[in-house]
Scaffold this motif. Structure first.
Motif, PDB file in Angstrom:
ATOM      1  N   SER A   1       0.819  -1.217   0.000  1.00  0.00           N
ATOM      2  CA  SER A   1       0.000   0.000   0.000  1.00  0.00           C
ATOM      3  C   SER A   1       0.853   1.267   0.000  1.00  0.00           C
TER       4      SER A   1
ATOM      5  N   ILE B   1      -6.353   2.932   4.128  1.00  0.00           N
ATOM      6  CA  ILE B   1      -5.790   2.005   3.135  1.00  0.00           C
ATOM      7  C   ILE B   1      -6.877   1.249   2.384  1.00  0.00           C
TER       8      ILE B   1
ATOM      9  N   CYS C   1      -5.248  -0.321  -3.611  1.00  0.00           N
ATOM     10  CA  CYS C   1      -5.279  -1.216  -2.443  1.00  0.00           C
ATOM     11  C   CYS C   1      -6.651  -1.841  -2.229  1.00  0.00           C
TER      12      CYS C   1
END
Length: 347
Positions: free
Chosen positions: A199, A251, A257
């Motif tokens: 990420s 995230i 992601c």
């Protein structure tokens, strides 16, 4: 009379690759772990970038593991939008890596020369870099140092990811904890030391995107503490239509992601009109083509090599082992062994 004394020694091109196989041309770069210059293979006439680092300096900087890791990663990766490794070798003084040469310069150079870039230009670069990152992540590799300095353009204007000094393998079962990279481009999860995966590269891509569009980074501070606080807490100063591409602290919502992965990028309205298949094959036409009549790099690198280098690079025959070279080789070999033993244990 006497003309024969200057005749170049015959080169065994079928033997082990070495520096004498290349013409040494101009110096074009310098980094923490080494220098870069243009070289031409004497037989094939192909032009490359030669990255090299002094072994003694490598040991002094405790950079052996980084160099080993970089070479190993590059030997496993082959992708059109990455600066690929073509040869690797060493002599008594230096470690060498011969890479694809990009004549268009890096994005930092162009940003400083021309200022903020047009949206269609940035869109093109971000799309190509997204493909390069996805190629790395599919091999469980995190780059960890994506910034304009590490994006090189070829002569046509295609963007290529380079500089794998601190790139690292990762396991989905074991998050990484070490802080690595340039702080201005670090994701919040790196600074919080709570563990991270790939990420972090998507966050860095967002920072690069903002910097190319506006000529400045989105998070700033006069000290590392202030910069860290800005990255963790400051409002996100981004256009609403591209916020999730840029820097999303959550995230799970960060583009790249999400469960859609790269497809999430491809489907985003900001990338409408991008011909993704043609990017991979480089059939797409870049919106900006570097000027081939101008040097697309900082000329001071060449001046430093000419005027300030105590031991300029040149091809040398391998010498007989001395106590100093023996110590260097032992340290490097022991580090290599330890590195691969550790890798086996981790597996």
């Amino acid at each position: 009379m006497g003309a024969g004394c200057c005749k170049e020694e015959a080169i065994d091109f079928d033997g082990e690759i070495e520096l004498s196989h290349f013409h040494l041309l101009r110096s074009v770069g310098k980094g923490a772990f080494g220098k870069v210059r243009v070289v031409q293979h004497k037989r094939t006439k192909e032009i490359y970038a030669l990255k090299y680092i002094n072994k003694t300096k490598c040991i002094r900087m405790r950079a052996i593991e980084n160099i080993i890791q970089e070479r190993r990663l590059l030997e496993e990766v082959e992708f059109p939008l990455i600066c690929n490794l073509r040869y690797a070798f060493q002599d008594d003084e230096n470690l060498f890596m011969v890479l694809d040469l990009m004549l268009g310069g890096d994005l930092r150079f162009h940003l400083e020369r021309a200022g903020p870039m047009k949206e269609e230009v940035v869109r093109f670069y971000v799309a190509e870099l997204a493909l390069a990152l996805d190629a790395l992540h599919s091999r469980r590799i995190i780059h960890r140092d994506l910034k304009p300095d590490n994006v090189l353009l070829d002569e046509h204007g295609h963007a290529h990811l380079t500089d794998f000094n601190i790139a690292v393998y990762y396991s989905p079962a074991k998050p990484l904890l070490s802080i690595a990279g340039s702080m201005a481009y670090m994701a919040p999860e790196v600074l919080l030391r709570k563990g991270y995966f790939e990420s972090v590269d998507w966050w860095s891509l967002g920072v690069v995107m903002f910097e190319l569009l506006f000529g400045k980074r989105p998070f700033r501070g006069k000290s590392n503490d202030l910069l860290k606080n800005s990255i963790l807490r400051d409002p996100l100063p981004f256009p609403e239509n591209a916020r999730e591409i840029l820097c999303e602290r959550d995230i799970k919502k960060r583009l790249g992601c999400t469960p859609d992965g790269l497809n999430g990028f491809k489907k985003h309205p900001w990338f409408e009109g991008i011909e993704w298949d043609k990017l991979v094959t480089k059939e797409a036409t870049p919106p900006f083509q570097p000027d081939s009549k101008r040097a697309n790099f900082d000329a001071t690198h060449e001046l430093e090599e000419l005027l300030m280098e105590d031991n300029p690079l040149k091809a040398k025959k391998r010498a007989q082992t001395t106590p100093e070279t023996e110590l260097s080789n032992v340290l490097i070999q022991s580090t290599v062994v330890a590195f691969f033993v550790l890798r086996m244990i981790q597996k």
